[in-house]
Design a protein around this motif. Structure first.
Motif, PDB file in Angstrom:
ATOM      1  N   ARG A 296      -4.401   9.291 -12.939  1.00 27.94           N
ATOM      2  CA  ARG A 296      -4.105   9.579 -11.536  1.00 27.94           C
ATOM      3  C   ARG A 296      -4.848  10.831 -11.063  1.00 27.94           C
ATOM      4  NH1 ARG A 296       1.863  12.390 -11.133  1.00 27.94           N
ATOM      5  NH2 ARG A 296       1.494  14.005 -12.682  1.00 27.94           N
ATOM      6  N   GLU A 342      -1.813   2.138 -16.777  1.00 31.15           N
ATOM      7  CA  GLU A 342      -0.634   1.762 -16.008  1.00 31.15           C
ATOM      8  C   GLU A 342      -0.948   1.443 -14.538  1.00 31.15           C
ATOM      9  OE1 GLU A 342       2.223   1.002 -16.991  1.00 31.15           O
ATOM     10  OE2 GLU A 342       2.261   1.737 -19.035  1.00 31.15           O
ATOM     11  N   TYR A 343      -1.861   2.178 -13.913  1.00 31.33           N
ATOM     12  CA  TYR A 343      -2.152   1.898 -12.500  1.00 31.33           C
ATOM     13  C   TYR A 343      -2.786   0.523 -12.357  1.00 31.33           C
ATOM     14  CZ  TYR A 343      -3.151   2.993  -7.611  1.00 31.33           C
ATOM     15  OH  TYR A 343      -3.168   2.987  -6.228  1.00 31.33           O
ATOM     16  N   ILE A 346      -0.091  -2.153 -12.670  1.00 33.18           N
ATOM     17  CA  ILE A 346       0.685  -2.333 -11.443  1.00 33.18           C
ATOM     18  C   ILE A 346      -0.070  -3.224 -10.456  1.00 33.18           C
ATOM     19  CG2 ILE A 346       1.604  -1.151  -9.397  1.00 33.18           C
ATOM     20  CD1 ILE A 346       2.044   1.306 -11.315  1.00 33.18           C
ATOM     21  N   TYR A 359       6.544   0.261  -7.755  1.00 36.88           N
ATOM     22  CA  TYR A 359       5.739   1.462  -7.584  1.00 36.88           C
ATOM     23  C   TYR A 359       5.624   1.788  -6.101  1.00 36.88           C
ATOM     24  CZ  TYR A 359       1.893   4.773  -8.175  1.00 36.88           C
ATOM     25  OH  TYR A 359       1.117   5.903  -8.158  1.00 36.88           O
TER      26      TYR A 359
END
Length: 499
Positions: A296, A342-343, A346, A359
């Protein structure tokens, strides 16, 4: 003299133009986006996608498809609800059900409740978004009456499943307040038949076995920060002794001993220093026993903006960093290891499954208020954690009320919440309403306000938009170009190792 062809304009045709078109099929709502020099992607109203040769969207819209000559494509378009052979498809109710499923995250309203239990912290991280204070200033701890009122409002949520997350500062410096909050919540939640998950956000520096014993007994989860190897982590997350990394690793080992590997998660933040070391950061997570990493960027809020040399960079640099790190993660998977980003996971859930995700940054309506609410240490209530960060710099645009004076209705359905709701739906935002990736993305009025000075935002210069559009496009391109990568991505969603 050469005659120039008439210039093609992009104005909408009159409705009569479409009514007069002779065709064997009818158009259903879909959007399209150029994937690369050879292909484009079509996305329908519920997020199903189809990768096709460049120019296919134009052929579909201009009614140039032939049932005989384009049989396979025609069948895919009908089956995927891009076109229909009747003006109202026979399976329109199926499409409606799928759309309702995509939006079902709204059914039980706010589930995540953030309690900023203290502003005290012994770290001085240069990207910290809030106004931290020294460890001796306990007047910056949340007062008991505010904890009580926050719990009362949390338990009024329609959701049967709640998450109570304690943040700081360093939350463990006010561990007595955390224990008080959990012990007060447990019997009240049981009486209302609500299930509450407890999470503590901590840098682990002050973690000890007494705290872990309580966490184990009460099923409390821990969330920490790990920015990469020691030379990155210690530069990003300063503390006396310059040993933040060493204490974090020690805390991770101790927490896993007490709680198991599944009850501790970690987040990293990408600074200017991080951008040059994507593979080292990924390797650090893998070597420390994590089987996922959340890549992130620095949040453009609060005090993080004051150190531009360390925290400010062009979004293109982050995207390049992300792609390099992602390919390194894929290499681990191709060697037989399960390790996911993880992003991407999602986004892939939104692309490849009919189900919603929790999210908040990628939801429409936006997750602020509808999915998350924050109770600050001083009793102020904000629409999200990012909203609180803005307030620490004197911007109270997203302050919804105060625990001393406002009721549940005032906070969640008051004038401020209603005004924000107008800009929380990407289906109605200029630039989002016609975007092919609308169903995979979200609306973020807080980010728009912080970076562009308008809660509506302006998509052509939005870093939120630039990041998500490119990452979504890239993930689809990777899946289309390599069956093994698609299999790996599907494994990330189902939490299984690709064969």
């Amino acid at each position: 003299m050469e005659t120039l062809s008439p210039r093609t304009n992009r104005k909408f045709k009159d409705i009569g133009y479409y009514a007069e078109q002779q065709s064997n099929y009818f158009l259903l709502p879909f959007r399209f986006h150029r994937l690369n020099d050879d292909k484009e992607v079509l996305v329908n109203e519920v997020g199903d996608h189809l990768v096709v040769p460049l120019g296919t969207a134009g052929r579909i819209i201009q009614r140039q498809l032939s049932i005989e000559e384009d049989a396979d494509l025609y069948g895919d378009l009908v089956a995927g609800f891009f076109i229909a052979e009747q003006e109202v498809p026979a399976l329109i109710d199926v499409l409606a059900t799928r759309y309702r499923t995509k939006k079902s995250f709204l059914d039980q309203f706010t589930s995540l409740h953030l309690f900023v239990i203290t502003l005290r912290c012994e770290h001085t991280c240069h990207y910290c978004q809030v106004s931290r204070v020294t460890t001796n200033k306990d007047e910056f701890d949340m007062r008991y009456e505010h904890i009580n009122k926050g719990i009362e409002l949390m338990l009024q949520s329609p959701s049967d499943y709640l998450t109570m997350e304690f943040q700081g500062g360093e939350a463990l410096l006010a561990f007595d307040k955390i224990v008080y909050a959990i012990e007060r919540t447990k019997p009240l939640a049981a009486k209302l038949e609500k299930q509450v998950t407890y999470v503590i956000c901590t840098n682990l520096a002050v973690l000890d076995e007494d705290i872990l014993a309580y966490c184990k007994t009460n099923n409390v989860l821990l969330s920490t920060s790990l920015d990469g190897p020691g030379f990155i982590h210690n530069q990003n997350r300063r503390r006396p002794g310059n040993n933040s990394y060493e204490l974090t690793i020690k805390g991770i080992e101790l927490a896993r001993k007490w709680l198991g590997t599944g009850n501790l998660s970690a987040l990293m933040t990408t600074t200017n220093l991080s951008l040059d070391h994507p593979t080292e950061i990924v390797d650090e997570y893998f070597q420390q026993g994590f089987r996922s990493i959340f890549l992130r960027p620095v949040s453009p809020y609060g005090f993080a903006l004051k150190n531009e040399k360390k925290n400010k960079y062009e979004i293109e640099r982050f995207i390049n960093f992300y792609k390099k790190a992602l390919h390194h993660i894929l290499d681990y998977n191709k060697r037989g290891e399960f390790f996911r980003e993880e992003y991407a996971t999602i986004i892939l859930k939104k692309i490849l499954t009919p189900f919603p995700v929790g999210y908040v940054d990628l939801n429409s309506p936006a997750g602020a208020i509808t999915n998350v609410i924050l109770f600050n240490y001083d009793g102020a209530v904000y629409a999200s954690d990012e909203s609180r960060m803005l307030a620490e710099s004197g911007d109270f645009t997203f302050r919804l009320g105060h625990l001393d004076t406002d009721t549940y209705g005032d906070i969640f359905y008051g004038e401020k919440a209603q005004a924000l709701s107008e800009v929380m739906v990407n289906e109605t935002l200029p630039g989002c309403s016609e975007c092919a990736f609308q169903s995979y993305c979200g609306a973020d009025p807080v980010h728009n306000h912080a970076t562009q000075g308008s809660v509506w935002g302006y998509r052509p210069t939005s870093t939120f938009c630039q990041k998500n559009m490119e990452l979504i496009r890239y993930l689809i391109e990777l899946m289309d170009g390599d069956p093994q990568t698609r299999q790996i991505f599907e494994g990330w969603i189902s939490q299984r190792r690709a064969s």
